[in-house]
Design an enzyme around this catalytic site. Structure first.
Site, PDB file in Angstrom:
ATOM      1  N   GLU A 668     -69.242   2.763  21.055  1.00 55.87           N
ATOM      2  CA  GLU A 668     -67.953   2.132  20.836  1.00 55.87           C
ATOM      3  C   GLU A 668     -68.275   0.826  20.146  1.00 55.87           C
ATOM      4  O   GLU A 668     -68.748  -0.117  20.771  1.00 55.87           O
ATOM      5  CB  GLU A 668     -67.268   1.846  22.180  1.00 55.87           C
ATOM      6  CG  GLU A 668     -67.027   3.079  23.036  1.00 55.87           C
ATOM      7  CD  GLU A 668     -65.843   3.903  22.572  1.00 55.87           C
ATOM      8  OE1 GLU A 668     -65.046   3.385  21.765  1.00 55.87           O
ATOM      9  OE2 GLU A 668     -65.724   5.054  23.008  1.00 55.87           O
TER      10      GLU A 668
HETATM   11 ZN   LIG Z   1     -62.937   7.364  19.895  1.00 57.45          ZN
END
Ligand SMILES: [Zn+2]
Length: 826
Positions: A668
């Site tokens: 992320e």
């Molecule tokens: Zn995602």
């Protein structure tokens, strides 16, 4: 690539893992427990939704909330008392979230750790792994103790376990003390937070601000267990990044890119650099940036008819009109007239001439008598359509809503229809002999930074190939595959129509969820659509609800986008590394990434050698991210995703690792940067302002820093491909005569997995694997009470075997390691 004869394929290891997976499989449990047809108010457009900051008590609640159809994913972060994140909701949904027990923290709150510690005084000291006491008598063990600095601030992160952690009454607490450098006393006592997930005690953990680096920590449980450990450095000792070379070229991407721009640049790169780049087209076209044309006609509730065209909107569906016509005469039957694309429903009348056709009757007439223009017509949501429909004021035009551009959408027409996804392949030797690295960006449509991060990395490869020695080594020793956007249909929808779109554009919804007001919630979560640890097998974190943000699809690999990934890794078997690039949160994940909620049974854990290799690679990658502007991805956000954050059933990483032995990372990017001005960690967003505050949240800064990390991942792969050095290992303390019971453990010269026996047999790949004491901890400790002979060998992450031992054949050399621990008889 020249391989040592004793180097075994990773697949052999993962096949073993795969077989374990089968035996731990569930019995068809439905983790979400939700009914597919549950309809709820959905955000209609961007203007009516807002981003709220929320806190959940844990992954259990997260599953329930996601299963109920809430869009709550990414930007999630573990905090001592649960999970915090952001939800895209309407005001009504915010109320529903509160009713489910979710705490709303406000619209724009930064992430704040409440447990700040006192600073210490003293001097810094060298680092080492945390010391481990023997497990048989320990009630407290140090899991991690990490020191890092960012933007002038020091932090100590501690994870620790008590063997009594699961105990509920009374709950066993833990206290942390630290010194202020080598030789200084312990002090600054503070309470650790207990981390419980799905009813299981995980460990205690906290992140503390400190001004001086401690050398050691001491943990004391409320039942008297004590452990001490040495503090390690986290990302503190990074070599300079590639960008430190003054002649190195970077900063190529100057704004967000929609799929057409990404793909055309990929093709241009292949044309400009034909000696090192080419395009591979994925075989399965997407289902398309397209929709059927729709309208809701006749009234509301029981009187409403939801009408959907047979043709796609851009292929004629948008030209259809539907008219409900009132006629003055009495006792007329229901009839349908079709002239060109105009459909006239002549409503039935009673003896007084009043209309009597119900929504259900009109829907049926449209389905069967519209000359094929309408193939789907039904009452609204779960209504039976018993209401009498109202005549329309005139013809109602059906629309696919795709010409309704959102404010700020890029210029130009978006091509409608299915897309073919090009893969940009870069490498000097694209002959299948160099380790392949798959960079897959934007599975989730609204995540714009992963695409620019990947494109920036590709640009750096081709522009620096001739001028930069390190880049040349990457291009000559790896075979890189970039999928710059794996969800072009959804991404177009995000750029042009609904910025918060996450899934693809495939509408699998039954009638109850198929009315146009729910269009922003249709689609499949591509990262829940794979085959290992999937929601279809009972793992948690994938939803059966077609309007949920984590809808897993009607079956495993139901979507062309996920089929393509499997096609690619099966065709190019040299792909041994993968990064699934997402945003936002500042996390780096691997396996396990999914669990069965009941009992919290995870997908199989990687063997210790793979786990150590993942950690080593993660530290290299994240050090390079940090080198750009001191962004630290903290250790509590690194590891098996289901260990540190949540279960995501059917994610791509589980499939690629367990089925193909590919080291499959997920990260992320963006968000969670430390803001020294406020003293808090600041979360990011899916589409941060491109030229936002370069020290905080900025699409440009995130692109540049995470591209550093991708470049380092290529170097990890290149090193792996050239690794033909056998690992070595030892039993500590070693062979010898001991006067009483002794604790022993294995150590290896590099990340490696040990297979061992203690029953006199020859060690093979079927022998017990040396394991971690518990997950995220170092290797287990054997308490040896009588004379025992250990026989073992180690295998490194590249498949090299210690002493070239061949565990697969019964050769006469028996070239494994052996050590006898003799315990004197009393
Ligand atoms: Zn995602």
């Amino acid at each position: 690539m020249r391989r040592s004869q004793r180097r075994i394929a990773l697949l052999a290891l993962s096949t073993l893992v795969g077989s374990i997976l089968v035996t731990t499989g569930p019995a068809g449990a439905d983790p979400t427990g939700s009914s597919a047809a549950a309809s709820r108010s959905q955000p209609e457009d961007r203007e009516s939704v807002r981003l709220v900051h929320v806190r959940l008590t844990g992954a259990d609640m997260l599953d329930k909330v996601a299963a109920a159809g809430f869009d709550l994913e990414h930007g999630l972060r573990r905090v001592p008392n649960g999970i915090e994140g952001e939800a895209v909701v309407t005001a009504e949904q915010a109320t529903e979230l509160t009713a489910m027990g979710v705490e709303l923290l406000g619209d724009d709150a930064g992430f704040a750790w409440s447990n700040e510690a006192d600073g210490g005084i003293g001097i810094g000291a060298a680092s080492a792994r945390a010391a481990q006491p023997a497990s048989h008598d320990a009630t407290v063990r140090v899991v991690r103790a990490d020191w890092f600095t960012t933007k002038g601030q020091g932090f100590l992160y501690v994870e620790a376990r008590t063997t009594e952690g699961q105990q509920a009454d009374p709950i066993v607490g833990m206290q942390l003390e630290n010194d202020s450098g080598k030789g200084t006393p312990f002090g600054f006592a503070r309470t650790m937070s207990r981390f419980v997930d799905s009813g299981q005690y995980m460990f205690h953990r906290n992140l503390f601000k400190l001004d001086v680096r401690p050398n050691k920590i001491k943990l004391t449980s409320s039942t008297g267990g004590v452990a001490t450990g040495v503090v390690s450095n986290w990302l503190e000792d990074a070599p300079p990044p590639l960008t430190a070379n003054p002649s190195y070229k970077s900063d190529f991407v100057d704004g967000y890119r929609h799929p057409q721009q990404l793909y055309s640049r990929a093709m241009e790169i292949a044309r400009q650099y034909p000696d090192i780049a080419e395009i591979v087209y994925l075989p399965n076209q997407t289902n398309g940036y397209q929709r059927k044309a729709q309208a809701q006609i006749g009234g509301t509730g029981q009187a409403a008819v939801v009408v959907t065209s047979a043709a796609w909107g851009h292929q004629g569906g948008n030209d259809i009109t539907v008219d409900f016509v009132d006629r003055p005469d009495a006792n007329l039957p229901l009839a349908v007239e079709v002239t060109g694309k105009a459909v006239r429903v002549l409503l039935a009348t009673d003896a007084s001439g009043a209309p009597t056709s119900t929504a259900a009757e009109v829907a049926e007439a449209l389905r069967t008598r519209s000359a094929g223009l309408i193939d789907r017509a039904h009452p609204y949501r779960t209504n039976e359509g018993t209401g009498i429909v109202a005549p329309t004021a005139g013809p109602v035009a059906l629309t696919d809503f795709l010409d309704q551009k959102r404010v700020g959408a890029p210029e130009g027409e978006v091509p409608r229809g299915p897309a073919t996804i090009p893969v940009l392949r870069i490498g000097k030797h694209r002959d299948g002999k160099k380790p392949g690295v798959l960079i897959q960006a934007q599975d989730h449509a609204r995540e714009w930074v992963p695409a620019t991060t990947s494109l920036e990395s590709a640009e750096r490869l081709v522009h620096n190939y001739r001028s930069d020695r390190e880049t040349k080594k990457i291009v000559e020793n790896t075979d890189v595959f970039f999928i710059l956007s794996n969800n072009p249909d959804g991404a177009n929808y995000s750029f042009y129509n609904f910025a918060s779109q996450r899934k693809n554009m495939t509408n699998h919804c039954p009638d109850a969820s198929a009315d146009p007001a729910q269009r922003n919630s249709w689609g499949v979560d591509l990262n829940r659509n794979y085959r290992v640890g999937s929601g279809h097998d009972g793992y948690a974190g994938g939803s059966t609800n077609c309007v949920s943000g984590t809808y897993q699809g009607p079956g495993e690999l139901s979507e062309p986008e996920s089929k393509n990934i499997i096609w690619l890794v099966e065709k190019y078997k040299n792909i041994k590394f993968m990064m699934s690039v997402h945003s936002n949160g500042g996390q780096l994940f691997w396996q396990p990434g999914a669990y069965i909620a009941d009992g919290r049974i995870t997908t199989p854990r990687p063997p210790l050698g793979d786990e150590a290799f993942y950690w080593q690679s993660a530290a290299r990658i994240l050090s390079q991210v940090k080198a750009h502007r001191e962004t630290v991805v903290t250790p509590e956000n690194v590891g098996g995703s289901s260990d540190v954050l949540y279960s995501s059933a059917g994610n791509v990483r589980e499939d690629l690792y367990h089925t193909y032995g590919i080291y499959a990372f997920g990260w992320e990017v963006g968000g969670s940067v430390y803001n020294p001005a406020t003293g808090d960690w600041q979360g990011g967003s899916f589409q941060p302002e491109w030229d936002g505050n370069p020290e905080l949240v900025s699409g440009h800064a995130e692109t540049m820093e995470y591209a550093n990390g991708i470049m380092e991942m290529f170097r990890v792969a290149a090193d792996w491909g050239r690794d033909n050095k056998n690992p070595t290992s030892q039993l500590v303390p070693g062979a010898g005569r001991y006067s009483g019971p002794v604790d022993v453990h294995f150590e290896t010269s590099e990340p490696a997995t040990i297979y061992y026996t203690t029953d006199g047999s020859r060690p093979t790949l079927q022998s017990p694997r040396y394991a971690a004491t518990e997950f995220r901890e170092p290797g287990q400790v054997f308490h040896v009470t009588e004379t025992t002979t250990f026989r073992w060998f180690s295998v490194d992450s590249a498949g090299n075997i210690e002493k070239n031992y061949d565990p697969t054949k019964n050769d006469k050399r028996n070239n494994y390691r052996t050590a006898t621990i003799k315990i004197a008889k009393r």
